[in-house]
Write a protein that holds these residues in place. Structure first.
Motif, PDB file in Angstrom:
ATOM      1  N   GLU A   9     -10.077 -18.544 -35.602  1.00  0.00           N
ATOM      2  CA  GLU A   9      -8.848 -17.687 -36.222  1.00  0.00           C
ATOM      3  C   GLU A   9      -8.329 -16.879 -35.307  1.00  0.00           C
ATOM      4  O   GLU A   9      -8.858 -16.214 -34.321  1.00  0.00           O
ATOM      5  CB  GLU A   9      -9.513 -16.844 -37.397  1.00  0.00           C
ATOM      6  CG  GLU A   9      -8.526 -16.235 -38.061  1.00  0.00           C
ATOM      7  CD  GLU A   9      -7.511 -16.629 -38.974  1.00  0.00           C
ATOM      8  OE1 GLU A   9      -6.380 -16.394 -38.375  1.00  0.00           O
ATOM      9  OE2 GLU A   9      -7.655 -17.223 -39.816  1.00  0.00           O
ATOM     10  N   ASP A  10      -6.635 -17.221 -35.363  1.00  0.00           N
ATOM     11  CA  ASP A  10      -5.905 -16.307 -34.098  1.00  0.00           C
ATOM     12  C   ASP A  10      -5.528 -15.014 -34.619  1.00  0.00           C
ATOM     13  O   ASP A  10      -5.163 -14.197 -34.077  1.00  0.00           O
ATOM     14  CB  ASP A  10      -4.678 -17.358 -33.721  1.00  0.00           C
ATOM     15  CG  ASP A  10      -3.819 -17.378 -35.038  1.00  0.00           C
ATOM     16  OD1 ASP A  10      -4.407 -18.075 -36.195  1.00  0.00           O
ATOM     17  OD2 ASP A  10      -2.686 -17.275 -34.989  1.00  0.00           O
ATOM     18  N   GLU A  11      -5.734 -14.658 -36.204  1.00  0.00           N
ATOM     19  CA  GLU A  11      -5.178 -13.607 -36.841  1.00  0.00           C
ATOM     20  C   GLU A  11      -6.546 -12.403 -36.432  1.00  0.00           C
ATOM     21  O   GLU A  11      -7.403 -12.714 -37.293  1.00  0.00           O
ATOM     22  CB  GLU A  11      -4.691 -13.343 -37.952  1.00  0.00           C
ATOM     23  CG  GLU A  11      -3.209 -14.223 -38.106  1.00  0.00           C
ATOM     24  CD  GLU A  11      -3.139 -14.848 -39.408  1.00  0.00           C
ATOM     25  OE1 GLU A  11      -2.861 -14.255 -40.376  1.00  0.00           O
ATOM     26  OE2 GLU A  11      -3.233 -16.286 -39.573  1.00  0.00           O
ATOM     27  N   LEU A  52     -12.321 -23.303 -39.733  1.00  0.00           N
ATOM     28  CA  LEU A  52     -11.227 -23.546 -38.886  1.00  0.00           C
ATOM     29  C   LEU A  52     -10.066 -23.244 -39.473  1.00  0.00           C
ATOM     30  O   LEU A  52      -9.568 -23.627 -40.476  1.00  0.00           O
ATOM     31  CB  LEU A  52     -11.420 -25.135 -38.646  1.00  0.00           C
ATOM     32  CG  LEU A  52     -10.407 -25.571 -37.587  1.00  0.00           C
ATOM     33  CD1 LEU A  52     -10.342 -24.922 -36.129  1.00  0.00           C
ATOM     34  CD2 LEU A  52     -10.717 -27.080 -37.375  1.00  0.00           C
ATOM     35  N   ASP A  53      -9.301 -22.253 -38.986  1.00  0.00           N
ATOM     36  CA  ASP A  53      -7.883 -22.013 -39.547  1.00  0.00           C
ATOM     37  C   ASP A  53      -6.991 -23.100 -39.140  1.00  0.00           C
ATOM     38  O   ASP A  53      -6.938 -23.726 -38.027  1.00  0.00           O
ATOM     39  CB  ASP A  53      -7.426 -20.581 -38.617  1.00  0.00           C
ATOM     40  CG  ASP A  53      -6.050 -19.968 -39.034  1.00  0.00           C
ATOM     41  OD1 ASP A  53      -5.780 -20.576 -40.287  1.00  0.00           O
ATOM     42  OD2 ASP A  53      -5.143 -19.466 -38.397  1.00  0.00           O
ATOM     43  N   TRP A  54      -5.991 -23.426 -40.242  1.00  0.00           N
ATOM     44  CA  TRP A  54      -5.164 -24.497 -39.952  1.00  0.00           C
ATOM     45  C   TRP A  54      -4.063 -24.300 -39.029  1.00  0.00           C
ATOM     46  O   TRP A  54      -3.965 -25.238 -37.998  1.00  0.00           O
ATOM     47  CB  TRP A  54      -4.528 -24.707 -41.360  1.00  0.00           C
ATOM     48  CG  TRP A  54      -3.606 -25.890 -41.598  1.00  0.00           C
ATOM     49  CD1 TRP A  54      -2.400 -25.951 -41.347  1.00  0.00           C
ATOM     50  CD2 TRP A  54      -4.112 -27.073 -42.273  1.00  0.00           C
ATOM     51  NE1 TRP A  54      -1.998 -27.270 -41.567  1.00  0.00           N
ATOM     52  CE2 TRP A  54      -2.943 -27.919 -42.131  1.00  0.00           C
ATOM     53  CE3 TRP A  54      -5.142 -27.526 -42.698  1.00  0.00           C
ATOM     54  CZ2 TRP A  54      -3.168 -29.227 -42.628  1.00  0.00           C
ATOM     55  CZ3 TRP A  54      -5.304 -28.882 -43.233  1.00  0.00           C
ATOM     56  CH2 TRP A  54      -4.172 -29.714 -43.048  1.00  0.00           C
ATOM     57  N   MET A  55      -3.581 -23.059 -39.096  1.00  0.00           N
ATOM     58  CA  MET A  55      -2.254 -22.810 -38.086  1.00  0.00           C
ATOM     59  C   MET A  55      -2.841 -21.787 -36.847  1.00  0.00           C
ATOM     60  O   MET A  55      -3.242 -21.015 -37.077  1.00  0.00           O
ATOM     61  CB  MET A  55      -1.278 -22.067 -38.732  1.00  0.00           C
ATOM     62  CG  MET A  55      -0.504 -22.803 -39.774  1.00  0.00           C
ATOM     63  SD  MET A  55       0.430 -24.150 -39.122  1.00  0.00           S
ATOM     64  CE  MET A  55       1.696 -23.302 -38.526  1.00  0.00           C
ATOM     65  N   LEU A  56      -2.917 -22.594 -35.764  1.00  0.00           N
ATOM     66  CA  LEU A  56      -3.494 -21.916 -34.387  1.00  0.00           C
ATOM     67  C   LEU A  56      -2.216 -22.186 -33.449  1.00  0.00           C
ATOM     68  O   LEU A  56      -1.681 -23.120 -33.583  1.00  0.00           O
ATOM     69  CB  LEU A  56      -4.839 -22.557 -33.911  1.00  0.00           C
ATOM     70  CG  LEU A  56      -6.035 -22.344 -34.838  1.00  0.00           C
ATOM     71  CD1 LEU A  56      -6.990 -23.371 -34.405  1.00  0.00           C
ATOM     72  CD2 LEU A  56      -6.339 -21.006 -34.990  1.00  0.00           C
TER      73      LEU A  56
HETATM   74 CA    CA Z   1      -3.477 -18.744 -37.985  1.00  0.00          CA
END
Ligand code: CA
Length: 234
Positions: A9-11, A52-56
């Motif tokens: 997760e990027d956030e 797993l986050d969709w948007m990375l």
């Molecule tokens: Ca994201």
């Protein structure tokens, strides 16, 4: 049932919230901010489940999931996709690429933990069973107790995990490298010989209750736990 969970997760705020909730629930957590970091972690140690986050940034969550599904070592790792409301339409393709479930943000920690538990149970029902009993040997994974005829068996943490794996996958032969993957979760830093050492310790611990013969050596192949006494002993 405690598991090792990789959170991609990027956030940072969401990452921290998820990691905190998982640790509170007794899980071990690996954090990755992008697919590249996640791949490094997976190469070192197989997690029990990937959130797993969709948007990375860089490689997307979907591409990363596809990558995991293509490689034999990682293709059965349970994956739960995290999606934002705007990406709802993508859920179907998320499931098509082999994700086990998806959760829409924002979600509550309670919902997240329930979904994780459900996926782990579905993917590995034997491992999720709280109590396994074979050949008079009884293992309770909720209390971490092993008993035979009400006599307690004292095991170190590695011997416990080893016995738990062998009991939940009984009557099958497991090679040393399979045991390393499944019990140690890490192929890179542990030698095959380590397996033999812990098998010896496990048998020694089972001797006082006369259950050491359940752990059988299959020459040239590996080890098996079996209640049948006919197998060749090593
Ligand atoms: Ca994201």
């Amino acid at each position: 049932m405690a598991a090792t969970i990789l959170v991609v997760e990027d956030e940072p705020a969401i990452q921290e919230l998820i990691s905190y909730s998982l640790r509170q629930a007794g899980h071990a957590v690996f954090d990755a901010r992008n697919a590249e970091q996640a791949m490094e972690i997976v190469n070192n140690a197989l997690p029990d489940l990937v959130l797993l986050d969709w948007m990375l940034p860089g490689m997307s969550g979907v591409e990363f999931a596809r990558l995991l599904r293509r490689v034999s070592r990682t293709k059965t790792i349970p994956i739960i996709m995290l999606t934002a409301r705007a990406e709802e339409g993508d859920k179907v393709s998320g499931l098509e690429i082999g994700a086990d479930d998806y959760i829409t943000k924002p979600f509550s920690p309670r919902e997240l933990l329930a979904r994780i538990k459900a996926v782990l149970r579905r993917r590995s029902p034997a491992a999720a069973d709280d109590i396994v009993e074979i050949g008079g040997l009884r293992l309770d994974s909720a209390t971490h107790r092993v008993t035979a005829n009400d006599n307690e068996v004292t095991l170190g943490p590695t011997e416990f995990r080893l016995l738990h794996f062998l009991m939940t996958h009984a009557e099958r032969v497991h090679s040393r490298s399979q045991l390393l993957d499944q019990v140690w979760g890490d192929h890179v830093f542990v030698e095959d010989r380590t397996v033999d050492v812990h098998i010896r310790r496990l048998r020694k611990a089972l001797e006082p209750v006369n259950k050491d013969e359940l752990v059988q050596t299959v020459r040239g192949s590996g080890y098996r736990l079996s209640a049948s006494q006919t197998a060749a002993m090593g």
